[in-house]
Design a protein around this motif. Structure first.
Motif: not given
Length: 457
Positions: A106-127
């Motif tokens: 849910e915290d991730l839902l609140h984070q805007p995406m950086d689309l200027v320095t990163l590509p538009p498809v991003q991955f987060h792996v929670f371990r």
């Protein structure tokens, strides 16, 4: 000379909506696909695979760019390779518990995406969970729809397993496709205006007095975005399909779902709706050809606006029949092309002006300047993603236990529901704004909805 991938009209509308949400204090409009894995995925293998994906789909490795004169958004294609440690981020769950995973998701839902320095498809792996990794794939809705992500995930897993030589991969040409424009097939702006000016078939006897579950205007701070999940076993999923067949008849599963969701929302209303009140929802149609996978990196669907009187929502069979009738009216009356032409016409507005109009539409006390679904949401937003027979039950070296999606809920309606039918199992999720709807109310609504999907009476 720099190369760019242009956004299609629907992409541009979503981009303006993204900016309107940011002005309100939300993180824009992005989508998160959550993959509950059995065991760990191969993180380094995923990074290597993305280098091949960027060759196959250059737009997936692009950066957001704005035209220097018009401000029109576009994707810059010829960019340096991204920092893959930022594209694929590894998170440790501490403590390694399910509640901690839910909180961080849910915290991730609140984070805007950086689309200027990163590509538009991003991955987060929670371990850290004992049963396996939790993978979150994030992308802005202005880049592609859910069906596009399903196709992209297929290619990621296929290329991960096949490990082709990078030099052998040629661009698919996806970023150059103009499928949206081809659907309209109207040569001039004047012809588009004429199409929109024609008489439209109307649902007889249904005036427009749409109700939302939360009352009052949206206030800041907007509050926390929460989510609720309901997973159905394979046997329960078959039971929902049998229930739909018995209540609504053949080939009306989507109408059964919407009728059940409308009834659950109606029962959750804090007070009885006024006489003559209506509820609205959308029938979402994917416009990709049946045997065609493309396009991936675009939005290519229509959301057809449907309405039912609040007085009839307890009768799911009647509601499903009305929804089906309205859809048939829209299709037979050239309503799909009319909707697409409207999207294209609205997308021609300067981005700043369209963003401002959408932002103003988020005030329920104002007369809407744009049609419903262009800033002003329907009463109930229900997304449904059907099973894909080509989607494998693996992702980068591990099997999937569950797959489901989350999105940013519309501020006015306060919540959205999404259904994903993946590998024969139904996953139902809702996202909601805690400042607009309490968790207790949303849980009761979801319990009622889940029970309705299993109820054939």
């Amino acid at each position: 000379m720099a190369r760019f991938a242009e956004l299609n009209p629907q992409d541009r509308v979503f981009f303006a909506y993204d900016r309107a949400l940011r002005r309100l204090g939300l993180p824009g409009i992005h989508i998160q696909a959550h993959l509950d894995m059995i065991g760990p995925i191969d993180v380094e293998g995923l990074k290597r695979t993305l280098l091949a994906i960027y060759r196959l789909y250059p737009a997936v490795g692009s950066r957001l760019d704005r035209h220097p004169v018009t401000g029109t958004p576009r994707w810059r294609l010829e960019v340096p390779p991204p920092d893959l440690d930022r594209v694929v981020r590894l998170h440790a769950l501490d403590p390694p518990t399910e509640p901690e995973w839910i909180r961080q998701g849910e915290d991730l839902l609140h984070q805007p995406m950086d689309l200027v320095t990163l590509p538009p498809v991003q991955f987060h792996v929670f371990r850290g969970l004992p049963d396996g990794d939790r993978v979150v794939i994030r992308w802005p809705h202005a880049f592609m729809d859910v069906r596009g992500m399903i196709l992209l995930a297929e290619d990621i897993d296929r290329i991960y397993r096949e490990k082709p030589d990078l030099a052998s991969i040629r661009p698919s040409g996806d970023e150059e496709r103009r499928d949206f424009e081809a659907l309209i097939a109207i040569p001039t702006l004047l012809d588009q205006v004429k199409l929109l000016a024609r008489d439209r078939p109307r649902s007889k006897g249904i005036a427009t007095h749409d109700q939302w579950l939360p009352a009052g205007r949206v206030r800041r701070p907007i509050g926390r975005i929460r989510h609720i999940r309901r997973f159905f076993s394979a046997e329960q999923t078959r039971q929902t399909q049998q229930a739909a067949l018995r209540v609504c008849g053949f080939a009306q599963y989507g109408d059964f779902v919407r009728a059940s969701a409308l009834r659950a929302m109606h029962r959750a209303m804090p007070s009885p709706p006024p006489v003559g009140a209506t509820y609205s929802t959308l029938n979402v149609l994917d416009h990709r050809k049946r045997r065609q996978r493309s396009p991936v990196c675009h939005n290519l669907f229509s959301g057809l606006l449907l309405r039912v009187p609040a007085s009839m929502v307890e009768d799911r069979k009647a509601v499903a029949a009305l929804l089906r009738h309205q859809t048939e009216q829209i299709v037979s009356g050239d309503g799909i092309r009319r909707h697409l032409a409207l999207v294209k016409l609205i997308s021609r507005l300067p981005p700043a002006l369209l963003t401002e109009a959408m932002y103003q539409n988020m005030n329920p006390e104002r007369e809407s300047a744009l049609p419903v679904a262009f800033g002003t949401p329907p009463s109930l937003q229900v997304g449904f993603s059907a099973d894909a027979p080509t989607l494998l039950p693996t992702f980068c070296g591990a099997n999937k236990a569950h797959t489901y999606g989350l999105g940013i809920p519309p501020p006015l309606s306060g919540f959205a529901i999404d259904l994903n039918l993946i590998h024969g199992q139904l996953h139902v999720t809702s996202t909601f704004l805690e400042s607009r709807i309490t968790p207790a109310s949303m849980n009761r609504l979801m319990d009622d909805f889940a029970a309705a999907l299993l109820d054939a009476s």
